[in-house]
Design a protein around this motif. Structure first.
Motif, mmCIF file in Angstrom:
data_model
loop_
_atom_site.group_PDB
_atom_site.id
_atom_site.type_symbol
_atom_site.label_atom_id
_atom_site.label_comp_id
_atom_site.label_asym_id
_atom_site.label_seq_id
_atom_site.Cartn_x
_atom_site.Cartn_y
_atom_site.Cartn_z
ATOM 1 N N GLN A 123 -6.012 -17.757 5.935
ATOM 2 C CA GLN A 123 -4.777 -18.510 5.792
ATOM 3 C C GLN A 123 -3.628 -17.607 6.266
ATOM 4 O O GLN A 123 -3.252 -16.638 5.594
ATOM 5 C CB GLN A 123 -4.567 -18.949 4.345
ATOM 6 C CG GLN A 123 -3.458 -19.943 4.193
ATOM 7 C CD GLN A 123 -3.438 -20.570 2.800
ATOM 8 O OE1 GLN A 123 -4.273 -20.302 1.946
ATOM 9 N NE2 GLN A 123 -2.453 -21.416 2.570
ATOM 10 N N LYS A 124 -3.109 -17.921 7.423
ATOM 11 C CA LYS A 124 -2.069 -17.107 8.050
ATOM 12 C C LYS A 124 -0.795 -17.073 7.208
ATOM 13 O O LYS A 124 -0.380 -18.086 6.637
ATOM 14 C CB LYS A 124 -1.730 -17.645 9.449
ATOM 15 C CG LYS A 124 -2.862 -17.526 10.444
ATOM 16 C CD LYS A 124 -3.085 -16.091 10.815
ATOM 17 C CE LYS A 124 -4.126 -15.968 11.918
ATOM 18 N NZ LYS A 124 -4.511 -14.589 12.125
ATOM 19 N N ASN A 125 -0.209 -15.892 7.118
ATOM 20 C CA ASN A 125 1.083 -15.648 6.443
ATOM 21 C C ASN A 125 1.115 -16.063 4.975
ATOM 22 O O ASN A 125 2.189 -16.308 4.428
ATOM 23 C CB ASN A 125 2.228 -16.322 7.210
ATOM 24 C CG ASN A 125 2.435 -15.677 8.548
ATOM 25 O OD1 ASN A 125 2.459 -14.457 8.660
ATOM 26 N ND2 ASN A 125 2.560 -16.487 9.581
ATOM 27 N N TYR A 126 -0.028 -16.126 4.333
ATOM 28 C CA TYR A 126 -0.086 -16.556 2.930
ATOM 29 C C TYR A 126 0.803 -15.680 2.040
ATOM 30 O O TYR A 126 1.565 -16.185 1.215
ATOM 31 C CB TYR A 126 -1.535 -16.520 2.431
ATOM 32 C CG TYR A 126 -1.653 -16.899 0.980
ATOM 33 C CD1 TYR A 126 -1.773 -18.234 0.595
ATOM 34 C CD2 TYR A 126 -1.619 -15.934 -0.031
ATOM 35 C CE1 TYR A 126 -1.860 -18.585 -0.738
ATOM 36 C CE2 TYR A 126 -1.705 -16.282 -1.360
ATOM 37 C CZ TYR A 126 -1.830 -17.613 -1.714
ATOM 38 O OH TYR A 126 -1.907 -17.961 -3.032
ATOM 39 N N VAL B 125 3.298 -13.781 2.755
ATOM 40 C CA VAL B 125 4.717 -13.891 3.106
ATOM 41 C C VAL B 125 5.289 -15.200 2.566
ATOM 42 O O VAL B 125 6.399 -15.241 2.032
ATOM 43 C CB VAL B 125 4.895 -13.807 4.636
ATOM 44 C CG1 VAL B 125 6.348 -14.038 5.031
ATOM 45 C CG2 VAL B 125 4.391 -12.471 5.158
ATOM 46 N N ASP B 126 4.517 -16.279 2.678
ATOM 47 C CA ASP B 126 4.984 -17.603 2.272
ATOM 48 C C ASP B 126 4.947 -17.848 0.766
ATOM 49 O O ASP B 126 5.695 -18.681 0.258
ATOM 50 C CB ASP B 126 4.156 -18.696 2.965
ATOM 51 C CG ASP B 126 4.328 -18.693 4.476
ATOM 52 O OD1 ASP B 126 5.325 -18.121 4.977
ATOM 53 O OD2 ASP B 126 3.452 -19.249 5.164
ATOM 54 N N HIS B 127 4.073 -17.151 0.023
ATOM 55 C CA HIS B 127 3.871 -17.462 -1.397
ATOM 56 C C HIS B 127 4.404 -16.421 -2.380
ATOM 57 O O HIS B 127 4.340 -16.638 -3.586
ATOM 58 C CB HIS B 127 2.376 -17.691 -1.671
ATOM 59 C CG HIS B 127 1.875 -18.955 -1.050
ATOM 60 N ND1 HIS B 127 1.398 -19.028 0.225
ATOM 61 C CD2 HIS B 127 1.796 -20.206 -1.547
ATOM 62 C CE1 HIS B 127 1.039 -20.267 0.503
ATOM 63 N NE2 HIS B 127 1.272 -21.004 -0.556
ATOM 64 N N TYR B 128 4.884 -15.304 -1.896
ATOM 65 C CA TYR B 128 5.391 -14.263 -2.786
ATOM 66 C C TYR B 128 6.799 -13.879 -2.368
ATOM 67 O O TYR B 128 7.090 -13.723 -1.181
ATOM 68 C CB TYR B 128 4.476 -13.029 -2.771
ATOM 69 C CG TYR B 128 3.148 -13.294 -3.450
ATOM 70 C CD1 TYR B 128 2.972 -13.049 -4.807
ATOM 71 C CD2 TYR B 128 2.071 -13.829 -2.740
ATOM 72 C CE1 TYR B 128 1.767 -13.314 -5.439
ATOM 73 C CE2 TYR B 128 0.862 -14.101 -3.366
ATOM 74 C CZ TYR B 128 0.719 -13.837 -4.714
ATOM 75 O OH TYR B 128 -0.468 -14.107 -5.331
ATOM 76 N N ASP C 189 -1.913 -12.107 5.846
ATOM 77 C CA ASP C 189 -2.885 -13.202 5.820
ATOM 78 C C ASP C 189 -3.828 -13.088 4.628
ATOM 79 O O ASP C 189 -4.148 -11.996 4.178
ATOM 80 C CB ASP C 189 -3.723 -13.192 7.104
ATOM 81 C CG ASP C 189 -2.861 -13.285 8.353
ATOM 82 O OD1 ASP C 189 -1.732 -13.804 8.265
ATOM 83 O OD2 ASP C 189 -3.326 -12.819 9.413
#
Length: 154
Positions: free
Chosen positions: A122-125, A127-130, A143
């Motif tokens: 899952q790319k950039n997980y 960065v996007d979720h924390y 990722d």
């Protein structure tokens, strides 16, 4: 010794947050999960949290105290999860077990040594979720690597 967490027992938050630094996320899955701890001399030094999600089981959190790592405790915790799941499964019924980790996490190699294979990414997980960047061994995680293992009780 590996055992289940008692109902009135306080969770070892330092270990849980070592594996996942967002306490709200961890609190969100603890109540629906099974929790096993590894202890020596009445001191908790390892933990694994796993839960069923439809037809799949997922290891949500696994951690070993830093000064006790590289002694096989993580491997024993993973095996305890497998043993627990297989003990309750009907013979010949496949169990799909997932574990997720960061793209630069050294734990990925432990999981692969234990028979897990890379299923997806899952790319950039992270960065996007924390809200804050997460680093492992000096490298920022971007990722999320999802690994799978299929278990069957014979």
């Amino acid at each position: 010794m590996i055992r289940s967490v008692h109902a009135d027992e306080v969770y070892p938050w330092s270990l849980l947050l070592d594996a996942d630094p967002d306490k709200a996320i961890v609190e969100g899955y603890l109540d629906q999960s099974q929790v096993l701890i590894y202890e020596e001399k009445n001191t908790v030094i390892g933990i694994v949290v796993f839960q069923q999600q439809l037809d799949t089981w997922e290891i949500m959190n696994i951690a070993v105290a830093p000064d006790h790592q590289n002694r096989g405790i993580g491997r024993r915790l993973l095996q305890a999860v497998e043993d627990t799941l297989l003990a309750t499964a009907a013979p010949e019924t496949p169990i799909r077990l997932l574990i997720k980790t960061g793209d630069h996490s050294p734990a990925r190699f432990l999981y692969q040594k234990q028979g897990f294979t890379i299923f997806s990414c899952q790319k950039n997980y992270f960065v996007d979720h924390y809200a804050e960047p997460i680093y492992e061994e000096g490298r920022q995680l971007f990722d999320q690597i999802i690994l799978v293992k299929h278990l069957i009780r014979s």
